[in-house]
Structure formats: structure tokens, C-alpha cells
Design a protein around this motif. Structure first.
Motif, short mmCIF file in Angstrom:
data_model
loop_
_atom_site.label_atom_id
_atom_site.label_comp_id
_atom_site.label_asym_id
_atom_site.label_seq_id
_atom_site.Cartn_x
_atom_site.Cartn_y
_atom_site.Cartn_z
N VAL A 25 16.57 -18.96 4.55
CA VAL A 25 17.55 -18.32 5.43
C VAL A 25 17.91 -19.31 6.54
CG1 VAL A 25 18.07 -16.27 6.82
CG2 VAL A 25 16.38 -16.11 4.99
N PRO A 26 18.72 -20.35 6.21
CA PRO A 26 19.01 -21.40 7.20
C PRO A 26 19.69 -20.89 8.47
CG PRO A 26 20.30 -21.71 5.19
CD PRO A 26 19.38 -20.56 4.95
N GLU A 27 20.44 -19.81 8.36
CA GLU A 27 21.09 -19.29 9.56
C GLU A 27 20.10 -18.69 10.56
OE1 GLU A 27 21.58 -16.32 6.19
OE2 GLU A 27 21.97 -18.44 6.43
N MET A 28 18.86 -18.55 10.13
CA MET A 28 17.81 -18.06 11.03
C MET A 28 17.52 -19.09 12.12
SD MET A 28 13.89 -16.93 10.12
CE MET A 28 14.37 -15.83 8.83
N ARG A 29 17.68 -20.37 11.81
CA ARG A 29 17.45 -21.47 12.75
C ARG A 29 16.09 -21.37 13.44
NH1 ARG A 29 23.25 -21.93 15.72
NH2 ARG A 29 24.36 -22.82 13.96
N ALA A 30 15.09 -21.10 12.64
CA ALA A 30 13.73 -20.99 13.17
C ALA A 30 12.83 -21.98 12.45
CB ALA A 30 13.21 -19.57 12.96
N SER A 31 11.76 -22.34 13.10
CA SER A 31 10.78 -23.22 12.47
C SER A 31 9.40 -22.90 13.02
CB SER A 31 11.13 -24.69 12.72
OG SER A 31 11.11 -24.96 14.11
N LEU A 32 8.42 -23.24 12.24
CA LEU A 32 7.05 -23.04 12.68
C LEU A 32 6.65 -24.18 13.61
CD1 LEU A 32 5.47 -21.97 9.28
CD2 LEU A 32 5.81 -20.54 11.27
N PRO A 33 5.70 -23.94 14.50
CA PRO A 33 5.28 -25.01 15.41
C PRO A 33 4.59 -26.15 14.65
CG PRO A 33 3.87 -23.09 15.66
CD PRO A 33 4.97 -22.70 14.74
N ALA A 34 4.56 -27.31 15.26
CA ALA A 34 3.95 -28.48 14.63
C ALA A 34 2.47 -28.26 14.31
CB ALA A 34 4.10 -29.69 15.55
N THR A 35 1.83 -27.37 15.00
CA THR A 35 0.40 -27.11 14.78
C THR A 35 0.13 -26.13 13.64
OG1 THR A 35 0.48 -25.38 16.48
CG2 THR A 35 -0.22 -27.59 17.18
N ALA A 36 1.17 -25.64 12.99
CA ALA A 36 1.01 -24.67 11.90
C ALA A 36 0.58 -25.40 10.62
CB ALA A 36 2.30 -23.90 11.66
N ILE A 37 -0.72 -25.42 10.37
CA ILE A 37 -1.27 -26.09 9.20
C ILE A 37 -0.69 -25.47 7.94
CG2 ILE A 37 -3.38 -26.55 7.89
CD1 ILE A 37 -4.85 -26.46 10.63
N GLY A 38 -0.22 -26.30 7.02
CA GLY A 38 0.32 -25.83 5.75
C GLY A 38 1.82 -25.61 5.73
N LYS A 39 2.47 -25.72 6.89
CA LYS A 39 3.91 -25.46 6.92
C LYS A 39 4.72 -26.48 6.14
CE LYS A 39 5.07 -27.88 11.19
NZ LYS A 39 5.94 -28.89 10.66
N ASP A 40 4.19 -27.69 5.98
CA ASP A 40 4.91 -28.74 5.26
C ASP A 40 4.41 -28.94 3.83
OD1 ASP A 40 6.56 -29.41 7.48
OD2 ASP A 40 4.90 -30.54 8.35
N TYR A 41 3.56 -28.04 3.36
CA TYR A 41 3.05 -28.14 2.00
C TYR A 41 4.23 -27.94 1.03
CZ TYR A 41 -0.29 -27.87 -1.80
OH TYR A 41 -1.01 -28.13 -2.92
N PRO A 42 4.35 -28.75 -0.02
CA PRO A 42 5.50 -28.66 -0.92
C PRO A 42 5.45 -27.43 -1.83
CG PRO A 42 3.97 -30.32 -1.71
CD PRO A 42 3.45 -29.85 -0.39
N TYR A 43 5.94 -26.32 -1.34
CA TYR A 43 5.92 -25.05 -2.07
C TYR A 43 6.93 -25.01 -3.21
CZ TYR A 43 9.81 -24.32 1.09
OH TYR A 43 10.97 -24.48 1.79
N ASP A 44 7.85 -25.95 -3.23
CA ASP A 44 8.91 -25.93 -4.23
C ASP A 44 8.65 -26.85 -5.42
OD1 ASP A 44 9.23 -28.33 -2.94
OD2 ASP A 44 11.30 -28.00 -2.36
N GLY A 45 7.42 -27.33 -5.56
CA GLY A 45 7.06 -28.13 -6.71
C GLY A 45 7.22 -29.63 -6.53
N ARG A 46 7.62 -30.08 -5.36
CA ARG A 46 7.77 -31.52 -5.10
C ARG A 46 6.43 -32.23 -5.19
NH1 ARG A 46 9.36 -32.02 0.31
NH2 ARG A 46 9.21 -29.82 0.61
#
Length: 56
Positions: free
Chosen positions: A35-56
Motif C-alpha cells: 500500500v504505497p500510498e500509506m507512506r509509512a515505514s518501520l523504524p530502523a531498529t525493527a529487526i526483520g523489516k528488510d528480510y526478503p519476503y518476496d523470494g529475492r
């Protein structure tokens, strides 16, 4: 967003681990990115937020 939730690849409890992921932050990041129009992101300290959930 519904498709992201329905087809989230780490849906079993055995798929989760704290670090580096996937974990609950990975799921939230996947939903938020669908939902890009949400314009929200998790804080840098959120462990796992950058884990490749899309199979990359």
C-alpha cells in the motif's frame, strides 16, 4: 493488500525466527509495501523489516 496477506510465503509458525527474519516485522513490512500510498515505514531498529519476503 489482501493478496499480500493471502499469499505471504512465511505463514507457518515454524517459518519464523527472530534474527534476521522472517518475523512479525517482515509481515508488517510486506503489507505496508503493498500500500504505497500509506507512506509509512518501520523504524530502523525493527529487526526483520528488510528480510526478503518476496523470494529475492
Amino acid at each position: 493488500m489482501k493478496a499480500t496477506i493471502a499469499y505471504y510465503r512465511y505463514f507457518k509458525i515454524d517459518d519464523y525466527q527472530l534474527c534476521p527474519g522472517p518475523n512479525s516485522n517482515t509481515f508488517v513490512a510486506a503489507v505496508m509495501s503493498s500500500v504505497p500510498e500509506m507512506r509509512a515505514s518501520l523504524p530502523a531498529t525493527a529487526i526483520g523489516k528488510d528480510y526478503p519476503y518476496d523470494g529475492r
